[in-house]
Design a protein around this motif. Structure first.
Motif, PDB file in Angstrom:
ATOM      1  N   ASP A   1       0.847  -1.180   0.000  1.00 16.65           N
ATOM      2  CA  ASP A   1       0.000   0.000   0.000  1.00 16.65           C
ATOM      3  C   ASP A   1       0.885   1.232   0.000  1.00 16.65           C
TER       4      ASP A   1
ATOM      5  N   PRO B   1       1.648   5.128   1.593  1.00 11.92           N
ATOM      6  CA  PRO B   1       1.371   5.881   2.826  1.00 11.92           C
ATOM      7  C   PRO B   1       0.481   7.077   2.554  1.00 11.92           C
TER       8      PRO B   1
ATOM      9  N   ASP C   1       4.720   1.551   1.221  1.00 12.45           N
ATOM     10  CA  ASP C   1       5.015   1.182   2.604  1.00 12.45           C
ATOM     11  C   ASP C   1       5.936  -0.036   2.622  1.00 12.45           C
ATOM     12  N   GLY C   2       7.016   0.076   3.419  1.00 11.30           N
ATOM     13  CA  GLY C   2       7.932  -1.033   3.593  1.00 11.30           C
ATOM     14  C   GLY C   2       8.918  -1.225   2.470  1.00 11.30           C
TER      15      GLY C   2
END
Length: 792
Positions: free
Chosen positions: A447, A449, A575-576
């Motif tokens: 996803d 942010p 994300d990540g």
């Protein structure tokens, strides 16, 4: 036995002489011991100031150099106590020059800076203070960042020792060291934890230095009342006791009054002096290097730089997935391409993608940032030699960790470098980078942010053409997941558009609209990587993806990098995974499909209904035809008179309309600035400023905060007055932004005085911005009807 008169007799003489000799030696030793604490206290206090400042430096080198300056300056003064006072300063300054030269050479060697000591010293002296206040934390102890603390520490030791030891004013002699300590605390500011322990140690050392010299038995020689009559002695001692009691009372009262205030400041956030110093800036050429792509594409053979791999790269872990095709340039140790990054563009105002970075002077070692959790990291080390590349932006593989051979400034947010002195042909430097490779197997479920932290890379400027917005909506509606949306935009651009080298530069909204939807026979649907990357980034933001544009170079390994290797690519934040590159460029062997197959820029209108029109029967007889002998006399005014009268009437109507608009605009301004309560007047003044920005072609978005609008207003006035220096400037827009925030969040608290200041600020700003416009635009400024109808 006969002895000479006045001579001591045998044994008594020997005993008495021995006793006197031992007493004199003891007194001398006592005086020496009592003289030691003050110099030691001065050295310790200056050393503690160095320790406080050293908390924002990398390594203990600065603290050690400052301590050496403290020891040297105080010992020179101690050793020169028997010399005339006018000789001490030249001797101490000479010793300071020697210690400073040694320290600068040591710092330059540690930082691996090229050049002779004279050049290094001259550069440090000219740029020491601004570089110290703009350096990235932790500050590397280089000559320009250690020179000022060294000189300040030596001068504090010299002044303190002379006042405390030669003049005997110990408390006054502590003042230079105390000022140095306060300056160190101020320079550190909020960039380190509160120095509570160091401050307590500073106070304790100062107290010991004051108390120890006065310790010891009180003798008659030290008693001011010795030798006086008993009555006088009692009166003197009473006055001394009263004076001591009064001094103690003053100290206690000051402690009671100032103690709570000082204690309350312990947890407060101190002011950062770096806010008052402008950090290194890029040149106008580097503010938007995206526009240089088309120029480089027209001269593909121009050599911009040389790259040589300096040692093998550290391989990535086994099983790391491949990066996006063509997103990188130049193979690494595993044979995968690695791009050389020049600039990261995060800000877009509808006209230009800009760097928008805040660069801080940095040393050889750059501050490390944590890699994305789901990315692998490999080390890449390259030696780069500049050829024809100009500007200040310094090419490097992302993300640089160590740079030798060039003085740099660094922006940790984008991981890009600049050389404040500018690039010159032949400049050679070595850069070690930590290249990240995201785990692409996780992209399908990743996803993006949201929130204030990424608002900057999600912001879309006003004025988006309707076809762009509808295309982004169509691509987003067909793809729900974040990566699917990004891949859809990438695929749409790669399948429908042609990559050419001769497309004109430009990535404003009109340029992108023509690139995406313009007719092919007129030059539309073709562009350089500039238009592909910019279109992807704008469509991505419209689809809810945080995007940015990167400009860099492809590199095939060791060898030259030419202008034809320059290109731009977009990146999306996940994300990540961090920033993931995408490749919207078409494949060389594929023919682009027409855009109309998947998207129509203009909505289709429904066909009109075929309703037969009724036939109208004539009710009047037809007009008789004119006789062939010539035109009949109409019997009315001539054509020239009709044309002249019509033209004059039109001019009168235009002038009347302009006067009405002028009066309505002035009435609107008076109503905003003079009528209503203070809150309404402040809001009206704010509307005057935002309307002025819109009239000047610099509209502000509705999603911006008041402080951001104030910053944009400052830039607009600065840009406008660059060509018209006579136009005025007003620096109180920040105050007006604060007042509008007060009105919004604390209604009813504004005063009439604040409203008057707001009106004056708005009037001055609008006047200055209007005066910077061309003459014909100034004439139209006051009669444009826009502010009368713009929605609030």
């Amino acid at each position: 036995m006969v002895t000479a008169p006045g001579a001591p007799a045998g044994p008594e003489a020997g005993v008495g002489g021995g006793t006197g000799s031992r007493g004199g030696a003891g007194q001398a030793l006592g005086r020496a011991l009592r003289a030691v604490p003050v110099p030691l206290a001065l050295i310790a206090m200056i050393g503690l100031a160095g320790a406080v400042l050293g908390r924002v430096y990398a390594g203990p080198l600065l603290t050690r150099l400052v301590l050496g300056a403290a020891v040297g300056s105080v010992l020179v003064s101690v050793a020169s106590r028997r010399l005339p006072s006018w000789l001490v300063a030249p001797i101490s300054v000479t010793a300071m020059a020697g210690w400073t030269a040694l320290s600068l050479r040591l710092a330059a060697t540690r930082a691996e800076l090229p050049g002779g000591l004279a050049d290094i010293t001259a550069d440090a002296a000219a740029n020491g203070i601004p570089r110290l206040l703009t350096a990235m934390i932790p500050v590397e102890p280089t000559p320009d960042t250690v020179l000022v603390p060294l000189v300040a520490a030596w001068l504090a030791g010299l002044a303190g020792a002379e006042v405390a030891l030669r003049a005997g004013r110990v408390l006054l002699g502590y003042l230079p060291a105390a000022l140095l300590y306060a300056a160190a605390l101020y320079v550190v500011g909020p960039n380190a934890d509160p120095a509570i322990g160091t401050t307590l140690a500073f106070v304790a050392v100062a107290a010991v230095g004051l108390a120890v010299p006065a310790a010891g038995p009180v003798t008659a020689a030290g008693d001011p009342s010795a030798g006086l009559a008993p009555a006088v002695r009692a009166a003197v001692r009473a006055r001394l006791a009263a004076a001591s009691a009064a001094g103690l009372a003053v100290v206690v009262a000051l402690a009671a009054l100032l103690g709570p205030a000082l204690a309350g400041r312990v947890d407060g956030r101190p002011v950062d002096p770096r806010r008052y110093v402008e950090p290194p800036q890029v040149e106008a050429l580097d503010e938007s290097p995206l526009i240089r792509i088309s120029g480089w594409a027209l001269n593909p053979g121009q050599k911009l730089l040389d790259v040589r791999a300096d040692g093998p790269a550290e391989p990535a872990p086994t099983g790391t997935p491949e990066p996006a095709p063509d997103a990188d340039a130049g193979p690494d140790a595993d044979g995968r391409p690695t791009p050389i990054r020049l600039a990261v563009l995060s800000d877009y105002d509808g006209v230009t993608w800009r760097v928008g970075a805040t660069y801080r002077n940095a040393g050889r070692i750059l501050p490390a940032t944590a890699p994305a959790p789901d990315s692998s990291v490999r080390t890449v080390r390259q030696e780069i030699t500049i050829a024809d590349l100009t500007g200040r932006l310094l090419p490097a593989v992302a993300t640089p960790r160590e740079v030798t051979g060039a003085r740099v400034a660094y922006d940790p947010t984008t991981g890009t470098l600049i050389r404040p002195e500018g690039l010159t042909p032949g400049l050679r430097y070595t850069v070690t980078s930590a290249a990240e490779t995201p785990d692409t197997t996780l992209l399908s479920t990743a996803d993006v942010p949201a929130g204030d932290e990424v608002a900057r890379v999600l912001r879309v400027a006003d004025g988006v053409p309707d076809p762009l917005r509808r295309l982004a909506t169509q691509l987003a509606e067909s793809n729900g997941a974040s990566y699917a949306r990004a891949a859809a935009v990438e695929q749409f651009l790669a399948e429908h558009y042609r990559l050419v080298a001769d497309a004109p530069s430009g990535h404003a909204y009109p340029n992108l609209n023509f690139f995406l939807f313009g007719p092919r026979n007129a030059g539309g649907q073709r562009g350089t990587s500039e238009q592909f990357a910019a279109a992807f980034a704008v469509l991505g933001r419209l689809a809810g993806l945080p995007t940015r544009v990167v400009v860099g170079f492809r590199s095939t390994g060791d060898g030259p990098v030419r202008a034809g290797d320059a290109y731009a690519w977009p990146e999306v934040l996940f994300d990540g995974l961090g920033w993931v590159p995408f490749d919207p460029l078409p494949r060389p062997d594929e023919e682009p499909r027409p855009v109309e197959e998947d998207f129509r820029p203009t909505p289709e209108e429904p066909p009109p209904s075929e309703v037969p029109q009724p036939t109208v029967e004539p009710t009047q007889p037809p007009e008789p035809e004119a006789a062939p002998g010539g035109p009949a006399d109409p019997g009315g005014p001539s054509t020239a008179l009709l044309v002249g009268g019509g033209t004059g009437g039109t001019l009168l109507l235009v002038v009347a309309a302009l006067l009405v608009l002028l009066l309505m605009r002035r009435s609107q301004t008076r109503a905003r600035l003079e009528r209503g309560d203070p809150g309404q007047r402040i809001a009206g003044a704010w509307r005057e400023v935002t309307d002025a920005l819109r009239l000047a072609g610099r509209p502000v978005g509705g999603d911006l905060a008041a402080t951001e609008i104030a910053a944009q207003a400052h830039r607009a006035l600065a840009d406008a007055t660059a060509a018209h220096p006579s136009a005025g400037r007003d620096a109180r827009i920040d105050e007006l932004a604060g007042l509008i925030n007060q009105v919004a969040f604390a209604p009813g608290t504004a005063t009439e005085e604040q409203a008057d200041r707001a009106a004056a600020t708005a009037t001055a700003y609008v006047t200055g911005l209007r005066a910077a416009r061309p003459r014909w635009r100034r004439l139209l400024w006051s009669v444009r009807p826009g502010p009368l109808r713009w929605h609030r």
